[in-house]
Write an enzyme that holds these catalytic residues in place. Sequence first.
Site, PDB file in Angstrom:
ATOM      1  N   GLU A 164       7.134 -21.659   8.881  1.00 51.26           N
ATOM      2  CA  GLU A 164       7.579 -20.707   9.892  1.00 51.26           C
ATOM      3  C   GLU A 164       8.642 -21.278  10.816  1.00 51.26           C
ATOM      4  O   GLU A 164       9.319 -20.545  11.534  1.00 51.26           O
ATOM      5  CB  GLU A 164       6.396 -20.205  10.717  1.00 51.26           C
ATOM      6  N   GLU A 200       0.802  -1.220   0.000  1.00 49.38           N
ATOM      7  CA  GLU A 200       0.000   0.000   0.000  1.00 49.38           C
ATOM      8  C   GLU A 200       0.839   1.277   0.000  1.00 49.38           C
ATOM      9  O   GLU A 200       0.332   2.355  -0.314  1.00 49.38           O
ATOM     10  CB  GLU A 200      -0.936   0.002   1.212  1.00 49.38           C
TER      11      GLU A 200
END
Length: 309
Positions: A121, A90
């Site tokens: 992870e 963004e």
Amino acid sequence: MMTVPRQVVHVDSPTEQRNPRTTDIDLMSTMGILGAINAEDRRVPEAVAAVLPQVARAVDFAVEALRSGHRVHYFGAGTSGRLATLDAAELVPTFNVPSDWFIAHHAGGARALRQAVEDAEDNAKAGAAEVAESVAPGDFVLGLTASGRTPYVLGALAAASRLGARTALVSGNPAAVTPPGVDVLIAVDTGPEAIAGSTRMKAGTAQKIILTAFSTATMIKLGRTYSNLMVSMRATNAKLRGRTIRILREATGMSMADCSDALTEADGDLKVALVHLLSGEDVANAAKALTANDGHVRKALDSLRVRAS
């Protein structure tokens, strides 16, 4: 054939504990459930406020890195990685920054943005490998993990520190010790989740708030706003093109026709049009002043005033 058991880790974090305020949430009405979740969510801004000094240090490190031609990297897994990817994406249209200023690294790669990738992870070596491929000395690396222990993230931070990059960690576990290689620990205490261990809830909300504040403050410090206006935005659709005119009108008090003409004369560059209108200088001189002042509108205006005095 004997099956090797998978590794089991018990995380000692407030986010994993049962919340005494929501033990009967499955017996509540729909409005009761939503009210209970909302009551927990209201605790998040205060928890973030408590770590703002640490966030400020991270902002200053990021500004220093970007001003010297380096980059900012986000490392996260699961919700943390998805939020980091969203924030980085963004910034390009909002502040018209180069696409490589903020780089998001997500455990498991692009596929893991839509669906969980098994054990991604837990791979500290993968985080370190991504650092070796893309991080340079002088960069700033921000890791995010609700548990405070995600191996992929900690592996990346340790590798980045060894490489000569500044590092920070946003953690939802205030009880965890500062991991090796972390310059700034931002340990936000959002407490037990409404649903135990569901860190996409309060812990994720805290990360979103911190990321938005961190990146926005960094952009402000780098002159990507004028006052509280998005003067560096990229007008990529009709709504945003209309917003550029409104920003010019709000910043200058001039008519829509004058602002539209100025924007056309500046080839659509909102900052150039703004400096042109506020200083009275022609577009060419406005552009030169901005270039000489790293795109800071206020500094460009000050330099033009000094020259005119």
